[in-house]
Write a protein that holds these residues in place. Structure first.
Motif, PDB file in Angstrom:
ATOM      1  N   VAL A   1      -8.818 -14.735  -7.064  1.00 18.24           N
ATOM      2  CA  VAL A   1      -8.784 -14.887  -5.602  1.00 18.24           C
ATOM      3  C   VAL A   1      -7.618 -14.101  -5.012  1.00 18.24           C
ATOM      4  O   VAL A   1      -7.763 -13.429  -3.978  1.00 18.24           O
ATOM      5  N   SER A   2      -6.466 -14.150  -5.650  1.00 12.93           N
ATOM      6  CA  SER A   2      -5.306 -13.422  -5.132  1.00 12.93           C
ATOM      7  C   SER A   2      -5.514 -11.905  -5.216  1.00 12.93           C
ATOM      8  O   SER A   2      -5.071 -11.165  -4.332  1.00 12.93           O
ATOM      9  N   ARG A   3      -6.189 -11.457  -6.255  1.00 12.49           N
ATOM     10  CA  ARG A   3      -6.480 -10.015  -6.361  1.00 12.49           C
ATOM     11  C   ARG A   3      -7.398  -9.563  -5.226  1.00 12.49           C
ATOM     12  O   ARG A   3      -7.309  -8.415  -4.771  1.00 12.49           O
ATOM     13  N   TRP A   4      -8.282 -10.439  -4.796  1.00 10.24           N
ATOM     14  CA  TRP A   4      -9.166 -10.105  -3.682  1.00 10.24           C
ATOM     15  C   TRP A   4      -8.354  -9.819  -2.415  1.00 10.24           C
ATOM     16  O   TRP A   4      -8.731  -8.961  -1.607  1.00 10.24           O
ATOM     17  N   ALA A   5      -7.242 -10.525  -2.263  1.00 11.57           N
ATOM     18  CA  ALA A   5      -6.413 -10.340  -1.074  1.00 11.57           C
ATOM     19  C   ALA A   5      -5.402  -9.209  -1.229  1.00 11.57           C
ATOM     20  O   ALA A   5      -4.841  -8.736  -0.241  1.00 11.57           O
ATOM     21  N   ALA A   6      -5.156  -8.757  -2.463  1.00 12.42           N
ATOM     22  CA  ALA A   6      -4.152  -7.730  -2.716  1.00 12.42           C
ATOM     23  C   ALA A   6      -4.757  -6.334  -2.618  1.00 12.42           C
ATOM     24  O   ALA A   6      -5.964  -6.140  -2.770  1.00 12.42           O
ATOM     25  N   SER A   7      -3.911  -5.368  -2.374  1.00  9.41           N
ATOM     26  CA  SER A   7      -4.349  -3.973  -2.342  1.00  9.41           C
ATOM     27  C   SER A   7      -4.298  -3.384  -3.741  1.00  9.41           C
ATOM     28  O   SER A   7      -3.843  -4.020  -4.695  1.00  9.41           O
ATOM     29  N   ALA A   8      -4.726  -2.128  -3.878  1.00  9.15           N
ATOM     30  CA  ALA A   8      -4.693  -1.450  -5.175  1.00  9.15           C
ATOM     31  C   ALA A   8      -3.257  -1.288  -5.668  1.00  9.15           C
ATOM     32  O   ALA A   8      -3.008  -1.259  -6.876  1.00  9.15           O
ATOM     33  N   ALA A   9      -2.322  -1.225  -4.737  1.00  8.85           N
ATOM     34  CA  ALA A   9      -0.909  -1.078  -5.111  1.00  8.85           C
ATOM     35  C   ALA A   9      -0.284  -2.393  -5.545  1.00  8.85           C
ATOM     36  O   ALA A   9       0.840  -2.416  -6.045  1.00  8.85           O
ATOM     37  N   GLY A  10      -1.014  -3.499  -5.337  1.00 10.42           N
ATOM     38  CA  GLY A  10      -0.505  -4.792  -5.786  1.00 10.42           C
ATOM     39  C   GLY A  10       0.156  -5.617  -4.710  1.00 10.42           C
ATOM     40  O   GLY A  10       0.515  -6.775  -4.951  1.00 10.42           O
ATOM     41  N   ASP A  11       0.325  -5.048  -3.510  1.00 13.50           N
ATOM     42  CA  ASP A  11       0.933  -5.845  -2.438  1.00 13.50           C
ATOM     43  C   ASP A  11      -0.160  -6.537  -1.635  1.00 13.50           C
ATOM     44  O   ASP A  11      -1.347  -6.432  -1.940  1.00 13.50           O
ATOM     45  N   PHE A  12       0.239  -7.251  -0.586  1.00  9.68           N
ATOM     46  CA  PHE A  12      -0.707  -8.013   0.241  1.00  9.68           C
ATOM     47  C   PHE A  12      -0.632  -7.484   1.667  1.00  9.68           C
ATOM     48  O   PHE A  12       0.180  -7.959   2.473  1.00  9.68           O
ATOM     49  N   PRO A  13      -1.469  -6.500   1.997  1.00 10.96           N
ATOM     50  CA  PRO A  13      -1.346  -5.819   3.296  1.00 10.96           C
ATOM     51  C   PRO A  13      -1.584  -6.710   4.505  1.00 10.96           C
ATOM     52  O   PRO A  13      -1.016  -6.466   5.577  1.00 10.96           O
ATOM     53  N   LEU A  14      -2.414  -7.757   4.359  1.00 13.39           N
ATOM     54  CA  LEU A  14      -2.686  -8.613   5.510  1.00 13.39           C
ATOM     55  C   LEU A  14      -1.452  -9.407   5.944  1.00 13.39           C
ATOM     56  O   LEU A  14      -1.419  -9.930   7.065  1.00 13.39           O
ATOM     57  N   SER A  15      -0.457  -9.511   5.078  1.00 13.19           N
ATOM     58  CA  SER A  15       0.768 -10.231   5.449  1.00 13.19           C
ATOM     59  C   SER A  15       1.546  -9.511   6.543  1.00 13.19           C
ATOM     60  O   SER A  15       2.453 -10.084   7.137  1.00 13.19           O
ATOM     61  N   ARG A  16       1.165  -8.260   6.805  1.00  9.42           N
ATOM     62  CA  ARG A  16       1.846  -7.489   7.849  1.00  9.42           C
ATOM     63  C   ARG A  16       1.077  -7.494   9.173  1.00  9.42           C
ATOM     64  O   ARG A  16       1.527  -6.897  10.153  1.00  9.42           O
ATOM     65  N   GLU A  17      -0.077  -8.169   9.195  1.00 10.18           N
ATOM     66  CA  GLU A  17      -0.871  -8.226  10.418  1.00 10.18           C
ATOM     67  C   GLU A  17      -0.208  -9.152  11.448  1.00 10.18           C
ATOM     68  O   GLU A  17       0.038 -10.316  11.160  1.00 10.18           O
ATOM     69  N   PRO A  18       0.075  -8.658  12.652  1.00 12.55           N
ATOM     70  CA  PRO A  18       0.746  -9.497  13.666  1.00 12.55           C
ATOM     71  C   PRO A  18      -0.010 -10.773  14.006  1.00 12.55           C
ATOM     72  O   PRO A  18       0.602 -11.837  14.185  1.00 12.55           O
ATOM     73  N   ALA A  19      -1.344 -10.695  14.095  1.00 13.06           N
ATOM     74  CA  ALA A  19      -2.121 -11.885  14.460  1.00 13.06           C
ATOM     75  C   ALA A  19      -2.009 -12.957  13.381  1.00 13.06           C
ATOM     76  O   ALA A  19      -1.882 -14.155  13.690  1.00 13.06           O
ATOM     77  N   LEU A  20      -2.048 -12.559  12.120  1.00 13.19           N
ATOM     78  CA  LEU A  20      -1.946 -13.527  11.030  1.00 13.19           C
ATOM     79  C   LEU A  20      -0.531 -14.088  10.923  1.00 13.19           C
ATOM     80  O   LEU A  20      -0.349 -15.263  10.576  1.00 13.19           O
ATOM     81  N   ARG A  21       0.444 -13.281  11.204  1.00  7.01           N
ATOM     82  CA  ARG A  21       1.822 -13.783  11.212  1.00  7.01           C
ATOM     83  C   ARG A  21       2.028 -14.781  12.350  1.00  7.01           C
ATOM     84  O   ARG A  21       2.740 -15.786  12.191  1.00  7.01           O
ATOM     85  N   ALA A  22       1.406 -14.519  13.489  1.00  5.89           N
ATOM     86  CA  ALA A  22       1.491 -15.456  14.616  1.00  5.89           C
ATOM     87  C   ALA A  22       0.803 -16.771  14.272  1.00  5.89           C
ATOM     88  O   ALA A  22       1.287 -17.852  14.645  1.00  5.89           O
ATOM     89  N   LEU A  23      -0.325 -16.685  13.551  1.00  2.87           N
ATOM     90  CA  LEU A  23      -1.027 -17.899  13.121  1.00  2.87           C
ATOM     91  C   LEU A  23      -0.150 -18.728  12.190  1.00  2.87           C
ATOM     92  O   LEU A  23      -0.073 -19.950  12.313  1.00  2.87           O
ATOM     93  N   ARG A  24       0.525 -18.056  11.254  1.00  2.00           N
ATOM     94  CA  ARG A  24       1.441 -18.758  10.352  1.00  2.00           C
ATOM     95  C   ARG A  24       2.570 -19.437  11.130  1.00  2.00           C
ATOM     96  O   ARG A  24       2.902 -20.604  10.882  1.00  2.00           O
TER      97      ARG A  24
END
Length: 265
Positions: free
Chosen positions: A62-85
């Motif tokens: 499941v975590s790999r589904w959310a990660a990029s090919a480089a191994g990081d988690f690009p959605l963590s940089r999305e402003p809307a998702l950060r605002a939701l958090r």
């Protein structure tokens, strides 16, 4: 014990009639949840714990589904998702003072339409013991590294399954998810409402609870098991405390009134 969704639990005869009709399995399942919510929540928690311990690779998939090919988690940089958090993190600072204020107002000027003291105390106690104490104790005792810190996703710490005690993390650890615990705590808030509003309110809250909780997975901050087990542990604690406070509601309300009158003499 008071039912979560109706004023009285379903009768034994009603349960037997449901068992006799295979076409009413859904009704039987709901009857069990209403009649024995603590046992149901406990059984679900144990089953989910067993599944995640038996198949730990589920978390990595499941975590790999959310990660990029480089191994990081690009959605963590999305402003809307950060605002939701951030919104999820701010909610307790609004909800807890409101419930406490209702408790004080009811103690000062008792009114039948206001929140009864034992219900307010149930919510405050649940929040203190659940997201406030139990989840934080798990984080310290289990010591599970967060997804973005493990070697599979570019970090330096080892992956460990749910419930496996580890020294990989010493503070702000992954298991269990605090944000998921505070999200599921919204259901406890729904229990403060009149009986006929509870189920509809809980159904309406489910998308918000999912958004708050799954957001933590796409951020790489928690594994799937951190989220699911936080939900189930909180639901078990919630149903147990609800039974304690509702079974003793009259005595708790009377004790609060007596205490307040003594302090104001």
């Amino acid at each position: 014990m008071s039912s979560l969704f109706q004023s009285t639990a379903i009768s034994a005869n009603g349960i037997r009639r449901l068992r006799a009709s295979p076409g009413l399995c859904a009704g039987l399942a709901r009857a069990r949840m209403e009649d024995q919510p603590i046992a149901v929540a406990g059984a679900l928690t144990i089953c989910a714990a067993f599944v995640f311990m038996a198949f730990p690779g589920m978390d990595l998939v499941v975590s790999r589904w959310a990660a990029s090919a480089a191994g990081d988690f690009p959605l963590s940089r999305e402003p809307a998702l950060r605002a939701l958090r951030d919104f999820n993190r701010l909610l307790p600072y609004f909800i807890l003072p409101c419930v406490l204020s209702l408790l004080v107002v009811q103690a000062l000027t008792p009114r039948p339409r206001l929140l009864r003291p034992h219900k307010a105390l149930f919510f405050l106690t649940f929040y203190a013991l659940g997201p406030g104490l139990l989840i934080q104790a798990f984080k310290r005792l289990i010591g599970r590294a967060r997804p973005y810190d493990i070697t599979d996703f570019g970090g330096s710490l080892p992956f460990t399954p749910a419930w496996q005690v580890s020294s990989a993390c010493s503070r702000s650890c992954s298991f269990a998810s605090g944000e998921s615990a505070t999200a599921i705590a919204l259901i406890a808030l729904a229990l403060l409402l009149p009986v006929h509003w509870r189920l509809a309110t809980i159904v309406a809250l489910i998308p918000l609870i999912l958004a708050f909780s799954l957001n933590r997975i796409v951020f790489g901050a928690h594994f799937l098991s951190d989220v699911v087990l936080a939900w189930l542990i909180m639901l078990w604690l919630m149903t147990w405390l609800w039974s304690v406070f509702t079974d003793n509601g009259e005595r708790i309300d009377a004790a609060v009134q007596r205490l307040w009158r003594r302090r104001n003499r």
